[in-house]
Design an enzyme around this catalytic site. Structure first.
Site, PDB file in Angstrom:
ATOM      1  CB  THR A   1      -1.048   0.032   1.335  1.00 30.81           C
ATOM      2  OG1 THR A   1      -0.184   0.129   2.617  1.00 30.81           O
ATOM      3  CG2 THR A   1      -2.011  -1.198   1.150  1.00 30.81           C
TER       4      THR A   1
ATOM      5  CG  ASP B   1      -9.785   8.195   0.466  1.00 33.83           C
ATOM      6  OD1 ASP B   1     -10.531   8.484  -0.132  1.00 33.83           O
ATOM      7  OD2 ASP B   1      -9.748   7.002   0.695  1.00 33.83           O
TER       8      ASP B   1
ATOM      9  CG  HIS C   1     -15.702   4.891  -3.533  1.00 30.57           C
ATOM     10  ND1 HIS C   1     -16.031   6.457  -3.025  1.00 30.57           N
ATOM     11  CD2 HIS C   1     -14.511   4.760  -2.779  1.00 30.57           C
ATOM     12  CE1 HIS C   1     -14.768   6.765  -2.585  1.00 30.57           C
ATOM     13  NE2 HIS C   1     -14.095   6.002  -2.560  1.00 30.57           N
TER      14      HIS C   1
ATOM     15  CB  ALA D   1     -20.608   6.037  -5.287  1.00 29.90           C
TER      16      ALA D   1
ATOM     17  CG  ASP E   1     -19.011   3.139  -7.283  1.00 28.88           C
ATOM     18  OD1 ASP E   1     -17.987   4.018  -7.257  1.00 28.88           O
ATOM     19  OD2 ASP E   1     -18.752   2.274  -6.424  1.00 28.88           O
TER      20      ASP E   1
ATOM     21  CD  GLN F   1      -6.917  -4.249  13.124  1.00 25.74           C
ATOM     22  OE1 GLN F   1      -6.913  -5.691  13.358  1.00 25.74           O
ATOM     23  NE2 GLN F   1      -5.687  -3.644  13.063  1.00 25.74           N
TER      24      GLN F   1
ATOM     25  CG  PHE G   1      -9.904  -1.159   9.061  1.00 29.69           C
ATOM     26  CD1 PHE G   1      -9.200  -0.651   9.716  1.00 29.69           C
ATOM     27  CD2 PHE G   1      -9.500  -2.220   7.944  1.00 29.69           C
ATOM     28  CE1 PHE G   1      -7.737  -0.486   9.217  1.00 29.69           C
ATOM     29  CE2 PHE G   1      -8.328  -1.983   7.456  1.00 29.69           C
ATOM     30  CZ  PHE G   1      -7.289  -1.161   7.965  1.00 29.69           C
TER      31      PHE G   1
HETATM   32  P1  FAD Z   1     -11.754   6.080  -8.174  1.00 27.69           P
HETATM   33  O1  FAD Z   1     -12.059   5.297  -8.842  1.00 27.69           O
HETATM   34  O2  FAD Z   1     -11.441   7.527  -8.712  1.00 27.69           O
HETATM   35  O3  FAD Z   1     -13.386   6.364  -7.468  1.00 27.69           O
HETATM   36  C1  FAD Z   1     -13.553   7.311  -6.291  1.00 27.69           C
HETATM   37  C2  FAD Z   1     -14.876   7.689  -6.255  1.00 27.69           C
HETATM   38  O4  FAD Z   1     -15.054   8.811  -7.210  1.00 27.69           O
HETATM   39  C3  FAD Z   1     -16.021   6.727  -6.571  1.00 27.69           C
HETATM   40  O5  FAD Z   1     -17.196   7.287  -5.526  1.00 27.69           O
HETATM   41  C4  FAD Z   1     -16.223   6.858  -8.107  1.00 27.69           C
HETATM   42  O6  FAD Z   1     -17.509   6.527  -8.303  1.00 27.69           O
HETATM   43  C5  FAD Z   1     -16.157   8.378  -8.263  1.00 27.69           C
HETATM   44  N1  FAD Z   1     -15.711   8.510  -9.526  1.00 27.69           N
HETATM   45  C6  FAD Z   1     -14.897   8.143 -10.245  1.00 27.69           C
HETATM   46  N2  FAD Z   1     -14.943   8.490 -11.602  1.00 27.69           N
HETATM   47  C7  FAD Z   1     -15.753   9.377 -11.643  1.00 27.69           C
HETATM   48  C8  FAD Z   1     -15.850  10.523 -12.569  1.00 27.69           C
HETATM   49  N3  FAD Z   1     -15.244  10.636 -13.775  1.00 27.69           N
HETATM   50  N4  FAD Z   1     -16.883  11.594 -12.151  1.00 27.69           N
HETATM   51  C9  FAD Z   1     -17.409  11.399 -11.024  1.00 27.69           C
HETATM   52  N5  FAD Z   1     -17.156  10.434 -10.203  1.00 27.69           N
HETATM   53  C10 FAD Z   1     -16.279   9.545 -10.268  1.00 27.69           C
HETATM   54  N6  FAD Z   1      -5.696   3.895  -0.468  1.00 27.69           N
HETATM   55  C11 FAD Z   1      -4.606   4.538  -0.345  1.00 27.69           C
HETATM   56  O7  FAD Z   1      -4.435   5.787   0.036  1.00 27.69           O
HETATM   57  N7  FAD Z   1      -3.563   3.838  -0.309  1.00 27.69           N
HETATM   58  C12 FAD Z   1      -3.625   2.519  -1.045  1.00 27.69           C
HETATM   59  O8  FAD Z   1      -2.685   1.694  -1.142  1.00 27.69           O
HETATM   60  C13 FAD Z   1      -4.771   1.954  -1.169  1.00 27.69           C
HETATM   61  N8  FAD Z   1      -5.041   0.564  -1.691  1.00 27.69           N
HETATM   62  C14 FAD Z   1      -6.206   0.041  -2.009  1.00 27.69           C
HETATM   63  C15 FAD Z   1      -6.375  -1.240  -2.597  1.00 27.69           C
HETATM   64  C16 FAD Z   1      -7.845  -1.662  -2.846  1.00 27.69           C
HETATM   65  C17 FAD Z   1      -7.844  -2.962  -3.435  1.00 27.69           C
HETATM   66  C18 FAD Z   1      -8.811  -0.893  -2.614  1.00 27.69           C
HETATM   67  C19 FAD Z   1     -10.246  -1.363  -2.927  1.00 27.69           C
HETATM   68  C20 FAD Z   1      -8.809   0.420  -2.040  1.00 27.69           C
HETATM   69  C21 FAD Z   1      -7.567   1.043  -1.633  1.00 27.69           C
HETATM   70  N9  FAD Z   1      -7.391   2.094  -1.173  1.00 27.69           N
HETATM   71  C22 FAD Z   1      -6.163   2.626  -0.890  1.00 27.69           C
HETATM   72  C23 FAD Z   1      -8.494   3.108  -0.928  1.00 27.69           C
HETATM   73  C24 FAD Z   1      -8.742   3.836  -2.090  1.00 27.69           C
HETATM   74  O9  FAD Z   1      -7.964   4.921  -2.307  1.00 27.69           O
HETATM   75  C25 FAD Z   1     -10.130   4.710  -1.673  1.00 27.69           C
HETATM   76  O10 FAD Z   1     -11.189   3.877  -1.564  1.00 27.69           O
HETATM   77  C26 FAD Z   1     -10.627   5.897  -2.632  1.00 27.69           C
HETATM   78  O11 FAD Z   1     -11.452   6.545  -1.873  1.00 27.69           O
HETATM   79  C27 FAD Z   1     -10.803   5.620  -3.848  1.00 27.69           C
HETATM   80  O12 FAD Z   1     -10.001   5.279  -4.665  1.00 27.69           O
HETATM   81  P2  FAD Z   1     -10.352   4.659  -6.039  1.00 27.69           P
HETATM   82  O13 FAD Z   1      -9.102   4.297  -6.708  1.00 27.69           O
HETATM   83  O14 FAD Z   1     -11.383   3.549  -5.947  1.00 27.69           O
HETATM   84  O15 FAD Z   1     -10.900   5.844  -6.869  1.00 27.69           O
END
Ligand code: FAD
Length: 277
Positions: free
Chosen positions: A40, A100, A140, A143, A149, A203, A207
């Site tokens: 991560t 985030d 998410h 969303a 989403d 936890q 979480f």
């Molecule tokens: P996105 O795919 O960009 O989606 C985020 C939100 O934006 C969603 O609600 C989506 O519907 C919306 N969205 C997407 N595209 C658009 C658009 N074009 N217009 C309007 N809305 C849109 N976080 C970390 O900080 N470090 C990590 O290492 C980490 N690892 C993770 C690994 C996994 C497998 C998972 C599932 C999550 C991980 N996370 C990590 C958490 C993740 O960063 C958060 O959940 C974050 O809020 C969303 O990231 P995403 O890449 O899914 O975002």
């Protein structure tokens, strides 16, 4: 039962003691021949050095490492530099995320969604990396609706992702629904369930509230009823998660991505349980 794709997720340890414990845990997990081990990355680059050190260690152990890369708050230049660094390190797999920022920081920077990062990685590096992205069978938390989403998830895949890993969940039907809807939307790439072993009640509940994963009422109540009885929590959690994984695999999930929290034992127990089913 056969598991298919198997991968493990770690976080960068903060101390040398943590690094030594993680190195020992990795050695035990490698016996199961994971396809890759992901590491991560704190949003805003807070763990960039730790992520790099950990992926270097994994590659040096002869395994495939996949750094997570979150783009929120980052500039195109800094992401391009990091991609080049990873290429130089022989990294061929990346988990591309939005990430985030701490509340109050908004979503500044040159990337707004993970799809922007996927597009950028493809523009900059062609096919140099296998790109994983995140998927949310229970939606998410930011969303507006599950449909929205899913549309965004499909956009992110079409931007050039090869496969997806889900947020963890305890409801197999949420996964099957999401997978089937994604398939109907034209997404044929593998969507691998992310699995969170249950080892601590407090936890897990904390979480899950944060990341929008639902702990079903019956699981929550059982966990709470065990109080500080760790042995009962572990035994119950082990049964619940093994049964979930069995259902997922029998229902056609392509494999499992295990959130190890840097511990070997819960993941090994799960794999042992699946081996006997
Ligand atoms: P996105 O795919 O960009 O989606 C985020 C939100 O934006 C969603 O609600 C989506 O519907 C919306 N969205 C997407 N595209 C658009 C658009 N074009 N217009 C309007 N809305 C849109 N976080 C970390 O900080 N470090 C990590 O290492 C980490 N690892 C993770 C690994 C996994 C497998 C998972 C599932 C999550 C991980 N996370 C990590 C958490 C993740 O960063 C958060 O959940 C974050 O809020 C969303 O990231 P995403 O890449 O899914 O975002």
């Amino acid at each position: 039962m056969g598991i298919g794709h198997l991968s493990f997720e770690f976080f960068p340890p903060k101390t040398s003691e943590g690094a030594a414990k993680l190195a020992a845990a990795r050695q035990r997990l490698y016996a199961h021949e994971p396809e890759f081990c992901s590491v991560t990355f704190g949003a805003g680059g807070s763990t960039q050095e730790g992520t790099l050190q950990t992926v270097r260690a994994i590659q040096a152990e002869g395994m495939t490492a996949a750094p997570h890369l979150s783009c929120v708050g980052a500039s195109r230049t800094s992401v391009a530099q990091l991609l080049q660094l990873y290429r130089d390190e022989g990294i061929r797999r990346i988990v591309a995320l939005r990430g985030d920022l701490p509340s109050g920081y908004g979503l500044g920077g040159e990337f707004h969604h993970a799809s922007d990062l996927v597009t950028f990685i493809r523009e900059q590096t062609g096919d140099a990396f296998h790109i994983e992205v995140a998927a949310y069978p229970e939606m998410h938390p930011q969303a507006r609706s599950p449909q929205d989403d899913l549309t965004h998830f499909a956009q992110k895949m079409r931007a050039g992702a090869n496969s997806a890993i889900t947020q963890y969940f305890f409801n197999a039907d949420a996964y099957f629904h999401f997978r089937d809807e994604a398939f109907a939307a034209g997404i044929e790439a593998p969507i691998v369930p992310g699995i969170m072993p249950i080892t601590s009640a407090s936890q897990l509940l904390r979480f899950s509230d944060m990341c929008g994963a639902e702990v079903p009422r019956w699981i929550r109540l059982r966990l709470q009823s065990f109080g500080d009885d760790r042995a009962s929590i572990t035994a119950f959690g082990r049964e619940v998660v093994a049964t979930l994984c069995e259902r997922l695999l029998r229902g056609g999930a392509p494999g499992l991505h295990v959130y190890t929290l840097n511990q070997a034992e819960p993941a090994l127990a799960l794999l042992e349980d699946l081996g006997t089913r």
